[in-house]
Motif scaffolding. Structure first.
Motif, short mmCIF file in Angstrom:
data_model
loop_
_atom_site.label_atom_id
_atom_site.label_comp_id
_atom_site.label_asym_id
_atom_site.label_seq_id
_atom_site.Cartn_x
_atom_site.Cartn_y
_atom_site.Cartn_z
N ASP A 173 0.87 -1.17 0.00
CA ASP A 173 0.00 0.00 0.00
C ASP A 173 0.91 1.22 0.00
OD1 ASP A 173 -2.03 1.81 0.17
OD2 ASP A 173 -2.46 1.46 2.28
N GLY A 174 1.11 1.81 -1.17
CA GLY A 174 2.06 2.90 -1.29
C GLY A 174 3.38 2.41 -1.83
N SER A 175 4.48 3.01 -1.38
CA SER A 175 5.81 2.56 -1.82
C SER A 175 6.19 1.30 -1.06
CB SER A 175 6.86 3.66 -1.55
OG SER A 175 6.59 4.81 -2.32
N PRO A 176 6.87 0.35 -1.73
CA PRO A 176 7.23 -0.90 -1.05
C PRO A 176 8.21 -0.65 0.09
CG PRO A 176 7.46 -1.09 -3.45
CD PRO A 176 7.25 0.36 -3.14
N SER A 177 7.90 -1.18 1.26
CA SER A 177 8.83 -1.14 2.40
C SER A 177 9.64 -2.43 2.42
CB SER A 177 8.05 -1.01 3.71
OG SER A 177 7.30 -2.19 3.95
N VAL A 178 10.65 -2.50 3.28
CA VAL A 178 11.47 -3.70 3.34
C VAL A 178 10.64 -4.90 3.80
CG1 VAL A 178 12.28 -3.26 5.71
CG2 VAL A 178 13.66 -4.66 4.15
N SER A 179 9.68 -4.67 4.70
CA SER A 179 8.83 -5.79 5.14
C SER A 179 7.91 -6.23 4.01
CB SER A 179 8.02 -5.40 6.37
OG SER A 179 7.18 -4.29 6.10
N ASP A 180 7.43 -5.28 3.21
CA ASP A 180 6.63 -5.64 2.04
C ASP A 180 7.44 -6.52 1.09
OD1 ASP A 180 4.47 -4.07 2.87
OD2 ASP A 180 5.13 -2.32 1.74
N LEU A 181 8.65 -6.12 0.82
CA LEU A 181 9.49 -6.87 -0.12
C LEU A 181 9.74 -8.29 0.38
CD1 LEU A 181 12.09 -4.10 -1.05
CD2 LEU A 181 10.10 -4.83 -2.37
N GLN A 182 9.91 -8.42 1.68
CA GLN A 182 10.13 -9.75 2.24
C GLN A 182 8.90 -10.64 2.12
OE1 GLN A 182 11.32 -8.59 6.20
NE2 GLN A 182 13.46 -8.32 5.63
N ASP A 183 7.71 -10.03 2.01
CA ASP A 183 6.46 -10.80 1.91
C ASP A 183 6.08 -11.16 0.48
OD1 ASP A 183 6.12 -10.75 4.64
OD2 ASP A 183 4.80 -8.99 4.65
N LEU A 184 6.86 -10.72 -0.50
CA LEU A 184 6.52 -10.97 -1.91
C LEU A 184 7.05 -12.35 -2.32
CD1 LEU A 184 7.26 -7.42 -3.37
CD2 LEU A 184 5.01 -8.42 -2.85
N GLU A 185 6.35 -13.38 -1.93
CA GLU A 185 6.82 -14.74 -2.17
C GLU A 185 6.79 -15.12 -3.65
OE1 GLU A 185 4.61 -17.39 0.28
OE2 GLU A 185 5.36 -16.54 2.18
N TYR A 186 5.75 -14.71 -4.35
CA TYR A 186 5.68 -15.06 -5.76
C TYR A 186 6.75 -14.32 -6.56
CZ TYR A 186 3.94 -16.30 -10.36
OH TYR A 186 3.84 -16.80 -11.63
#
Length: 436
Positions: free
Chosen positions: A285-298
């Motif tokens: 939601d917005g710019s990717p954070s480091v936690s977001d990037l870690q959750d991008l499994e696909y």
């Protein structure tokens, strides 16, 4: 070691020329077919040299772990001097220790926001619908990340573009039609390589000079400058300069290629693209954070599949320091050896439908479970120091692009081996903004 073991077999070739014509005409196809028909270890007879190729994970593992018998190829020293990616032994250990803290996962994660900001700034220049020479764009993003995040030094766009073009000429030493010839023989590719190498060294010297703006205090460039100025460090001016030269090339080239190839594959496979877009919408939601990037499994699986099908380093070169035995065969001392990453990653013995781009193959087995059948960053003690940086940068860039644009590849992807796996033609992609 034993002199009683046979040399590896040689694929059939031509009188005098040996395997030169087949290798130059289709290097990837020649190696892959030779592994299939001649064996997992074979000897190429090229003009002026015999080159040994290892194409099985067990043999590659043996060579990567046996650092006493398999050293870095001299060609790397020609390109990078005494840079980390070219040296071995105590010198390698000293250099690795001096620089590895800058590439730790924790430290790299602190720069995720900067990586995202660099990608956002670049793609904000694209229009609502834009056809982009994506290989050039990704090279610029990767080089800007290297300077901003690792070297702590900002460069204007035009200088980044010029530096990327200069660094790319180092690939020419490994152009197959030139590499097979004796080293003393001049070729257009070698002349361009030498000019580019000299210019890259001069530009790297400028970065270290006192006349330039000082890098940020916690940067690798500041660390290298401090080592240069410390009489007890063991580093002299020349060795420090070599580190900058090696970092400018290796610190951006392979990542830029991986991002280019990943975008092309996403844009060539609509079902993959839709899953990428859906995951980005669900996670970010917005710019990717480091936690977001870690959750991008696909997206992780997409990257793994890109590294597999289009490894930016297609072969790991080595030279034997002594006569040695591998796979029951004897390889003489001072023999060039290629560990064929390309062949391993596309071998049907280890991969189902190996020529298909299929991120789902990574659902049940990650890179660790694949062992030495998957070595995009090398393996063993000398595994690439920048692998965490490269993966996070690629995820940050791809996530930023995918959040804003739909991706459509224009044309097929063809590559050829030089020092890295290079596209044979410009890689063009049409980007169109997602509907609101």
């Amino acid at each position: 070691m034993s002199g009683t073991n046979p040399h590896p077999p040689t694929p059939s070739g031509l009188p005098v020329l040996g395997n030169t014509a087949g290798f130059v005409r289709d290097p990837f196809g020649f190696v892959r077919e030779s592994v299939k028909t001649t064996g997992d270890a074979f000897r190429m007879r090229l003009l002026g040299k015999d080159v040994y190729v290892l194409g099985h994970p067990d043999l590659v593992e043996s060579a990567l772990l046996d650092r006493d018998s398999f050293a870095k190829l001299d060609d790397f020293t020609l390109a990078f001097g005494d840079a980390l990616l070219a040296v071995h032994g105590d010198q390698w250990r000293r250099q690795r220790h001096a620089m590895e803290e800058f590439f730790s996962p924790t430290r790299i994660a602190d720069h995720a926001d900067a990586m995202t900001a660099i990608a956002e700034s670049r793609i904000d220049r694209w229009g609502a619908t834009e056809t982009v020479r994506v290989d050039e764009e990704m090279r610029a993003i990767a080089l800007e990340n290297l300077f901003e995040v690792v070297l702590g030094h900002s460069l204007p766009d035009e200088e980044l573009t010029e530096l990327a073009e200069v660094a790319n000429t180092l690939n020419l030493w490994f152009k197959p039609s030139s590499w097979v010839l004796p080293e003393w023989m001049p070729t257009p590719a070698r002349r361009k390589f030498r000019r580019g190498s000299a210019e890259l060294r001069a530009r790297s010297q400028e970065l270290l000079s006192d006349g330039r703006k000082a890098p940020t205090e916690d940067s690798l460039l500041a660390r290298l400058a401090a080592l240069r100025d410390d009489p007890d460090s063991g580093f002299d001016e020349s060795e420090i300069l070599d580190q900058v030269v090696g970092m400018v090339f290796a610190g951006h080239e392979t990542t830029a290629l991986s991002m280019t190839y990943a975008l092309h594959q996403i844009g060539s496979h609509p079902k993959v693209a839709e899953r990428v877009y859906t995951e980005l919408d669900d996670v970010i939601d917005g710019s990717p954070s480091v936690s977001d990037l870690q959750d991008l499994e696909y997206l992780d699986r997409v990257l793994n599949e890109t590294f597999r099908l289009y490894p930016p380093v297609h072969a790991i070169p080595r030279v034997t320091t002594e006569q040695t035995t591998v796979g029951g065969y004897t390889i003489p001392a001072d023999a060039p050896v290629l560990l064929s990453v390309w062949s391993l990653h596309r071998d049907p013995r280890f991969w189902d439908d190996p020529l298909e781009f299929d991120p789902s193959r990574w659902e049940d087995a990650g890179p660790r479970e694949r062992g030495y059948t998957f070595v995009p960053f090398g393996a063993g003690p000398r595994i690439c120091i920048g692998r965490h940086f490269a993966r996070l940068e690629a995820k940050a860039t791809l996530a930023t692009v995918g959040r804003k644009y739909r991706i459509e590849a224009l044309g097929d992807l063809a590559v050829s081996p030089k020092m890295t796996t290079q596209p044979t033609e410009p890689v063009c992609i049409r980007f169109s903004r997602h509907p609101d």
